[in-house]
Write a protein that holds these residues in place. Structure first.
Motif, PDB file in Angstrom:
ATOM      1  N   VAL A  26       8.819  -0.331  -4.292  1.00 28.37           N
ATOM      2  CA  VAL A  26       9.164   0.351  -3.037  1.00 28.37           C
ATOM      3  C   VAL A  26       9.123   1.867  -3.251  1.00 28.37           C
ATOM      4  CG1 VAL A  26      11.069   0.810  -1.423  1.00 28.37           C
ATOM      5  CG2 VAL A  26      10.515  -1.543  -2.059  1.00 28.37           C
ATOM      6  N   GLU A  27       9.703   2.330  -4.352  1.00 31.75           N
ATOM      7  CA  GLU A  27       9.720   3.769  -4.651  1.00 31.75           C
ATOM      8  C   GLU A  27       8.302   4.306  -4.872  1.00 31.75           C
ATOM      9  OE1 GLU A  27      12.372   5.822  -4.489  1.00 31.75           O
ATOM     10  OE2 GLU A  27      13.500   4.101  -3.810  1.00 31.75           O
ATOM     11  N   GLU A  28       7.476   3.528  -5.573  1.00 31.64           N
ATOM     12  CA  GLU A  28       6.083   3.944  -5.814  1.00 31.64           C
ATOM     13  C   GLU A  28       5.327   4.084  -4.498  1.00 31.64           C
ATOM     14  OE1 GLU A  28       4.443   0.961  -8.388  1.00 31.64           O
ATOM     15  OE2 GLU A  28       5.716   1.562 -10.066  1.00 31.64           O
ATOM     16  N   LEU A  29       5.505   3.117  -3.613  1.00 31.61           N
ATOM     17  CA  LEU A  29       4.825   3.163  -2.317  1.00 31.61           C
ATOM     18  C   LEU A  29       5.280   4.376  -1.516  1.00 31.61           C
ATOM     19  CD1 LEU A  29       4.906  -0.592  -1.273  1.00 31.61           C
ATOM     20  CD2 LEU A  29       2.881   0.733  -1.912  1.00 31.61           C
ATOM     21  N   ARG A  30       6.582   4.598  -1.492  1.00 32.02           N
ATOM     22  CA  ARG A  30       7.133   5.735  -0.752  1.00 32.02           C
ATOM     23  C   ARG A  30       6.555   7.044  -1.301  1.00 32.02           C
ATOM     24  NH1 ARG A  30      13.252   5.534  -0.821  1.00 32.02           N
ATOM     25  NH2 ARG A  30      12.958   3.816   0.623  1.00 32.02           N
ATOM     26  N   HIS A  31       6.461   7.101  -2.626  1.00 30.30           N
ATOM     27  CA  HIS A  31       5.929   8.293  -3.282  1.00 30.30           C
ATOM     28  C   HIS A  31       4.440   8.483  -2.960  1.00 30.30           C
ATOM     29  CE1 HIS A  31       5.672  11.488  -6.244  1.00 30.30           C
ATOM     30  NE2 HIS A  31       4.602  10.902  -6.737  1.00 30.30           N
ATOM     31  N   SER A  32       3.666   7.418  -3.051  1.00 30.89           N
ATOM     32  CA  SER A  32       2.214   7.541  -2.838  1.00 30.89           C
ATOM     33  C   SER A  32       1.854   7.750  -1.371  1.00 30.89           C
ATOM     34  CB  SER A  32       1.463   6.344  -3.418  1.00 30.89           C
ATOM     35  OG  SER A  32       1.750   5.172  -2.690  1.00 30.89           O
ATOM     36  N   PHE A  33       2.640   7.180  -0.451  1.00 33.12           N
ATOM     37  CA  PHE A  33       2.350   7.362   0.970  1.00 33.12           C
ATOM     38  C   PHE A  33       2.904   8.686   1.498  1.00 33.12           C
ATOM     39  CE2 PHE A  33       2.501   2.467   1.843  1.00 33.12           C
ATOM     40  CZ  PHE A  33       1.329   2.303   1.130  1.00 33.12           C
ATOM     41  N   GLY A  34       3.877   9.232   0.779  1.00 38.79           N
ATOM     42  CA  GLY A  34       4.544  10.444   1.264  1.00 38.79           C
ATOM     43  C   GLY A  34       5.657  10.061   2.233  1.00 38.79           C
ATOM     44  N   PRO A  35       6.609  10.968   2.446  1.00 36.32           N
ATOM     45  CA  PRO A  35       7.712  10.657   3.359  1.00 36.32           C
ATOM     46  C   PRO A  35       7.174  10.336   4.754  1.00 36.32           C
ATOM     47  CG  PRO A  35       8.107  12.728   2.195  1.00 36.32           C
ATOM     48  CD  PRO A  35       6.697  12.312   1.901  1.00 36.32           C
ATOM     49  N   PRO A  36       7.659   9.257   5.374  1.00 36.30           N
ATOM     50  CA  PRO A  36       7.148   8.872   6.692  1.00 36.30           C
ATOM     51  C   PRO A  36       7.405   9.932   7.760  1.00 36.30           C
ATOM     52  CG  PRO A  36       9.036   7.500   6.066  1.00 36.30           C
ATOM     53  CD  PRO A  36       8.691   8.344   4.887  1.00 36.30           C
ATOM     54  N   THR A  37       8.372  10.805   7.520  1.00 39.90           N
ATOM     55  CA  THR A  37       8.649  11.869   8.486  1.00 39.90           C
ATOM     56  C   THR A  37       7.584  12.970   8.436  1.00 39.90           C
ATOM     57  OG1 THR A  37      10.103  12.848   6.827  1.00 39.90           O
ATOM     58  CG2 THR A  37      11.159  11.546   8.568  1.00 39.90           C
ATOM     59  N   GLU A  38       6.932  13.115   7.277  1.00 35.28           N
ATOM     60  CA  GLU A  38       5.920  14.171   7.119  1.00 35.28           C
ATOM     61  C   GLU A  38       4.499  13.655   7.298  1.00 35.28           C
ATOM     62  OE1 GLU A  38       6.447  16.219   3.383  1.00 35.28           O
ATOM     63  OE2 GLU A  38       8.614  16.294   3.678  1.00 35.28           O
ATOM     64  N   HIS A  39       4.286  12.395   6.942  1.00 35.06           N
ATOM     65  CA  HIS A  39       2.949  11.806   7.006  1.00 35.06           C
ATOM     66  C   HIS A  39       2.979  10.614   7.938  1.00 35.06           C
ATOM     67  CE1 HIS A  39       1.849  14.084   3.349  1.00 35.06           C
ATOM     68  NE2 HIS A  39       3.090  13.820   2.987  1.00 35.06           N
ATOM     69  N   LYS A  40       2.032  10.558   8.848  1.00 31.89           N
ATOM     70  CA  LYS A  40       1.944   9.385   9.726  1.00 31.89           C
ATOM     71  C   LYS A  40       1.338   8.254   8.898  1.00 31.89           C
ATOM     72  CE  LYS A  40       2.059   7.649  14.029  1.00 31.89           C
ATOM     73  NZ  LYS A  40       2.864   6.464  13.701  1.00 31.89           N
ATOM     74  N   TRP A  41       2.141   7.226   8.622  1.00 34.41           N
ATOM     75  CA  TRP A  41       1.628   6.100   7.862  1.00 34.41           C
ATOM     76  C   TRP A  41       0.721   5.256   8.749  1.00 34.41           C
ATOM     77  CZ3 TRP A  41       6.376   3.707   4.858  1.00 34.41           C
ATOM     78  CH2 TRP A  41       6.821   4.636   3.900  1.00 34.41           C
ATOM     79  N   THR A  42      -0.311   4.686   8.147  1.00 37.56           N
ATOM     80  CA  THR A  42      -1.170   3.751   8.884  1.00 37.56           C
ATOM     81  C   THR A  42      -0.390   2.448   9.096  1.00 37.56           C
ATOM     82  OG1 THR A  42      -2.077   2.732   6.896  1.00 37.56           O
ATOM     83  CG2 THR A  42      -3.233   4.688   7.739  1.00 37.56           C
ATOM     84  N   LYS A  43      -0.889   1.618   9.979  1.00 41.31           N
ATOM     85  CA  LYS A  43      -0.255   0.303  10.191  1.00 41.31           C
ATOM     86  C   LYS A  43      -0.226  -0.469   8.884  1.00 41.31           C
ATOM     87  CE  LYS A  43      -0.704  -1.105  15.006  1.00 41.31           C
ATOM     88  NZ  LYS A  43      -1.401  -0.081  15.806  1.00 41.31           N
ATOM     89  N   GLN A  44      -1.319  -0.382   8.125  1.00 43.48           N
ATOM     90  CA  GLN A  44      -1.418  -1.089   6.841  1.00 43.48           C
ATOM     91  C   GLN A  44      -0.358  -0.579   5.862  1.00 43.48           C
ATOM     92  OE1 GLN A  44      -3.569  -3.744   5.968  1.00 43.48           O
ATOM     93  NE2 GLN A  44      -2.120  -3.804   4.282  1.00 43.48           N
ATOM     94  N   GLN A  45      -0.211   0.731   5.768  1.00 37.84           N
ATOM     95  CA  GLN A  45       0.798   1.306   4.866  1.00 37.84           C
ATOM     96  C   GLN A  45       2.198   0.857   5.273  1.00 37.84           C
ATOM     97  OE1 GLN A  45      -0.358   5.445   5.329  1.00 37.84           O
ATOM     98  NE2 GLN A  45      -0.961   5.544   3.181  1.00 37.84           N
ATOM     99  N   THR A  46       2.458   0.905   6.571  1.00 33.29           N
ATOM    100  CA  THR A  46       3.771   0.498   7.073  1.00 33.29           C
ATOM    101  C   THR A  46       4.037  -0.969   6.743  1.00 33.29           C
ATOM    102  OG1 THR A  46       3.654   2.124   8.849  1.00 33.29           O
ATOM    103  CG2 THR A  46       5.225   0.334   9.136  1.00 33.29           C
TER     104      THR A  46
END
Length: 95
Positions: A26-46
């Protein structure tokens, strides 16, 4: 029937280790995707993140339940058993 109730210490450690690995994921994913408040995650990432988060939550719940049951069966405090489990998990990761 009663045999099923008894958790081996190793089983409790395994459950804790699985929960920690899931949390790391979970931490790795959060780190690689970036904070959801700063980066719009794709549906797949979410979806990937939510799946990982649910897996961690379920594994953590199982680990906590096994730990509580083990402590109760042996008449020990939960904190005492938690400390032993964390020590065992730490040792096995260093090997």
């Amino acid at each position: 029937m009663a045999d099923h109730m008894v958790h081996a210490f190793e089983e409790v450690v395994e459950k804790q280790r699985a929960a920690e690995q899931a949390h790391n994921r979970v931490e790795e994913l959060r780190h690689s995707f970036g904070p959801p408040t700063e980066h719009k995650w794709t549906k797949q990432q979410t979806a990937t993140y939510e799946t990982a988060w649910r897996a961690w939550r379920d594994l953590d719940r199982d680990a906590q339940a096994a730990l509580a049951q083990y402590a109760k069966e042996r008449g020990r405090s939960r904190q005492e058993v938690q400390a032993d489990v964390e020590t065992a998990v730490g040792r096995s990761e260093q090997e």
